[in-house]
Design an enzyme around this catalytic site. Structure first.
Site, PDB file in Angstrom:
ATOM      1  CE  LYS A  73      -0.420   0.040   5.048  1.00 51.92           C
ATOM      2  NZ  LYS A  73      -1.330   0.160   6.199  1.00 51.92           N
ATOM      3  CE1 TYR A 130      13.021  31.860   2.319  1.00 51.38           C
ATOM      4  CE2 TYR A 130      13.141  29.461   2.527  1.00 51.38           C
ATOM      5  CZ  TYR A 130      12.938  30.593   1.759  1.00 51.38           C
ATOM      6  OH  TYR A 130      12.643  30.473   0.410  1.00 51.38           O
TER       7      TYR A 130
END
Length: 833
Positions: free
Chosen positions: A501, A727
């Protein structure tokens, strides 16, 4: 070649059956038979199947000679010849050992813990201009691989180079008789396969048995500080004196290495060595910088010196060495195609293995083979390319690009023969490049198999999708190793359901599922129906259970023969109504019980009603009943786990009694498989453990790394103390620093939490911490203490050096989330070793 009468004499066994055919191929893999009429099949028992179980398929393919070590009803195979022996692997080795005795050429035997394949391939590159060489294909160094390698030897060969690996005491003697090396190479002693020996001394003694009849043994004195129990002459290289115990011939006296490493200086992508041999000091420029490559290369240099090569020749040839790619890599290519670039070795066995791998992956999609001349085999061209044509025919190839004068000449001479593939002939790689058009490759599987001189890397560059440099390598060989490791813990009749999955836990569902199908797992599981549809379209025919069934997916499930997991009366009755409307009977379903996970499933109070409902209808048939353990990995929660197992068992008994037939029962997940065999019932579900990311620490189940996330350095810059990175100026430098920007960010699946030193990356043999915040597409690492980092250098995010569990811990999550979170823009590359 050998006759069946000769095999009977070697094995000291009578022939059961009629005939005395000529045998050219020793076959151990039922999927890999090129010429059945000239093959003998060794029915070797596997971890889950008997050797005899392969015989019907092999016989149907046309093989008529078999070696077996268990009872077989030979009357079912009227045209076949059988040899019954105590051990099929020993029989294979005996035949190869007999074959070896027919040749008096020098043979170099290589053993050690690491580096065997690299040393073998580099010796081939260095010696190939002067000798017609037979060598081990790929890493064919096992109990089966060694005899298959030696079987290639023929009258035209002038030198043999074979690598030999062992994992336990008592394995080397038989392989020594097969290889019979005249010169030995002992690369090093490391931790690989330590579990098969009581101590290092025993391990060294066992490996040294390979050189029982060798005149000299090449060793690295810095890496083998142990006694070698041998009468052979020990020749060493290193920077330290050879230990006096390394050879009895030294009479207790230590000596300097024969080839001394005086100094080394690394510059960019090369290393300048200063060496000393027989009082002569000389420089050697090496096109590598990592320590492992330098160690392997110096071993090769000492071999050449022992073969009396001039230093000037060695200096020239070492500069021409190329890195050895030891793995088949399946990459995405143009027009939704896949490319297998397998130019690592150029021989019949590696061609056969590559074709087999592609056949398994391609299913019904077309295979295009681009194959060059196979050089320096010593075989007559007519015989060689006849066998190549047979391999291509039996592997489902639809189109052949034959590159080179010899292979082109063969197919020109045989142009009136009928092949199942179209043929285009080219003299050179440049001719191919001038001819290629993108429209030739549509949803195809493409094989590149070329000798080094044809420079097929130009074709690879043309065919590959040139995309994001961040890639995730999926090692399918390692995944199969992990599968077999878990299978070894199962009861003989316990089935295995593999979880694929979430895009195969981020690894690529179709590619992973095809490999699992080839390994004959019993079931696959996906989360949603569309995942199952994708697998069916990829040619997967195994039963597939869909965990999250809903009414919108019923059509897809029925159309693609998917089996739903039903967890409530609402979904159960809805599916029953749908199947009834379709006029179907006995459609397979899976019933989910809630035993304490409290996520999905029928509760304990609903079991009696469920059992009665199921017994009152014939539209649906219960294929399995399952539940989910909440804390199977946690020893402190074992009492709760046992309670879950008990509730599950009682509920299954009630359902089975009511409906009147048996079904598969499964509750054990990856951790439960390892921790308690009583939780196995008659099927288990294997998920994250397939990918080597099981958190249960257990020494006797060594798992291998399957997924490796890699990127490259984009830029390197010098910054001063106090400057900031990323940042919000979040990375404040406490010293003058060298900062590398690498091509991965949170959009690729690298969590933002890994910034500001939480995360570390592996580059040039060392760990480098992150600096500042993780950006969307990039992040920065501190490489101040790592010399010579440059743009383009490879960076490992997780893999062999940094486990995915470490990354998950830093991100305060679990391995599942890290793996499934890797963005689909990250290219997957599939590796077969």
């Amino acid at each position: 070649m050998i006759q069946l009468n000769d095999i009977a004499a070697i094995l000291q066994q009578p022939i059961q059956g009629q005939g005395n055919a000529i045998i050219q191929y020793l076959v151990t893999d039922s999927r890999n038979i090129a010429d059945p009429a000239q093959s003998i099949f060794f029915a070797i028992k596997g971890p889950r199947r008997t050797g005899a179980s392969y015989i019907p398929d092999v016989y149907q393919q046309g093989v008529r000679a078999f070696v077996i070590d268990e009872a077989v009803n030979t009357n079912e195979y009227k045209e076949a010849v059988f040899f019954t022996v105590p051990n099929t692997i020993k029989a294979l080795q005996a035949i190869a050992a007999y074959h070896r005795t027919k040749f008096a050429i020098p043979v170099i035997g290589i053993t050690g813990s690491n580096g065997k394949t690299i040393v073998k391939e580099w010796l081939y590159q260095l010696l190939q201009p002067d000798f017609n060489i037979v060598r081990s294909p790929r890493s064919y160094n096992s109990q089966i691989g060694v005899p298959l390698s030696v079987w290639q030897m023929n009258e035209q060969h002038e030198l043999g180079i074979f690598e030999v690996g062992i994992s336990a005491k008592g394995e080397m003697q038989a392989l020594a008789e097969v290889v019979q090396p005249t010169m030995g190479v002992f690369t090093n002693i490391g931790d690989a396969h330590n579990e098969g020996f009581t101590n290092v001394t025993e391990k060294v003694a066992e490996k040294t048995k390979l050189f029982a009849n060798a005149s000299k043994i090449i060793i690295a004195s810095d890496y083998i500080p142990y006694s070698l129990p041998t009468k052979a002459s020990i020749v060493s290289w290193g920077s330290k004196p050879l230990q006096s115990s390394a050879s009895p011939a030294m009479n207790g006296d230590s000596k300097l290495p024969d080839l001394q490493l005086i100094s080394q200086h690394k510059e960019n992508n090369s290393t300048r060595l200063v060496l000393k041999y027989q009082q002569e000091q000389f420089p050697l420029q090496v096109p590598f910088t990592d320590e492992a490559s330098l160690q392997n290369l110096l071993t090769c240099v000492l071999v050449l010196l022992q073969l009396n090569y001039r230093i000037s020749v060695i200096q020239q040839r070492v500069l021409q060495l190329t890195a050895v790619e030891m793995r088949m890599q399946l990459r995405r290519a143009i027009n939704q195609s896949y490319l297998l670039n397998d130019s690592y070795s150029n021989d019949k066995i590696s061609l056969s293995l590559a074709l087999q791998f592609l056949k398994e992956q391609a299913n019904q999609q077309p295979i295009i083979a681009i194959v060059s001349d196979i050089v320096d085999t010593g075989e007559p061209a007519e015989q060689l390319y006849h066998q190549v044509a047979q391999m291509l025919s039996s592997s489902g190839v639809k189109q052949l690009f034959a590159v080179g004068r010899e292979i082109s000449h063969y197919f020109t001479q045989h142009q009136n023969e009928t092949y199942p593939f179209s043929i285009q002939l080219f003299v050179s790689t440049q001719d191919v490049l001038h001819h290629l058009q993108e429209t030739m490759f549509q949803q195809s599987y493409i094989l590149l198999k070329g000798a080094r001189k044809f420079a097929f890397e130009q074709l690879a560059h043309w065919l590959e999708q040139q995309v994001h440099q961040t890639i995730m390598e999926i090692n399918l060989t390692a995944m199969v190793h992990n599968l077999k490791a878990y299978q070894s813990l199962l009861q003989p009749n316990t089935k295995l359901m593999a979880m694929v999955k979430a895009f195969g836990y981020g690894s690529g569902a179709g590619e992973v599922a095809r490999r699992l199908q080839q390994q004959q797992v019993d079931y696959l599981t996906v989360a949603y129906a569309d995942e199952g549809v994708t697998l069916r379209k990829a040619g997967i025919h195994l039963p597939i259970m869909v965990m999250s069934a809903d009414e919108y997916s019923f059509d897809a499930m029925v159309n693609y023969t998917l089996e739903p997991e039903l967890f409530s009366f609402q979904i159960l009755k809805a599916f029953h109504q749908y199947i009834t409307q379709q006029g179907l009977q006995q459609y397979p379903i899976h019933i989910k019980l809630n035993t304490g996970m409290n996520r999905l499933g029928f509760d304990k109070a609903e079991i009696d009603q469920l059992a009665n409902w199921l017994s009152s209808q014939q539209t649906l048939r219960v294929k399995s009943v399952l539940s989910h353990l909440a804390a199977s990995e946690d020893e402190k929660e074992d009492a709760f786990t046992e309670q879950q197992v008990s509730l599950f068992s009682i509920a299954c008994e009630k359902i089975e009694s009511a409906i009147g037939y048996g079904f598969i029962k499964h509750i054990a997940n990856t951790a439960a498989i390892r921790r308690n065999p009583n939780w196995q019932f008659n099927m288990v579900r294997l998920g994250i453990g397939l990918y080597g990311a099981d958190n249960i620490q257990q020494v006797n189940l060594p798992l291998q790394t399957v997924a490796t996330l890699k990127t490259t350095v984009a830029q390197v810059r010098m910054l001063k103390t106090g400057e900031t990175v990323s940042y919000n100026r979040s990375g404040v430098l406490q010293r003058d620093s060298i900062i590398a920007t690498v091509r991965i960010g949170y959009a690729d699946g690298y969590p933002r939490r890994m910034g500001n030193g939480v995360g570390k990356m592996w580059i040039k043999g060392a760990l480098a911490p992150t600096v500042g915040k993780i950006c969307m597409d990039m992040c920065m690492i501190d490489v101040t203490d790592i010399p010579n980092v440059a743009p383009g250098d490879a960076v490992e995010i997780f893999g062999k050096h940094i486990s995915i569990q470490e990354v998950a811990k830093g991100a305060e999550t679990i391995s599942y989330e890290i793996m499934t979170g890797i963005s689909l823009r990250v290219k997957r590359v599939y590796i077969e070793e």
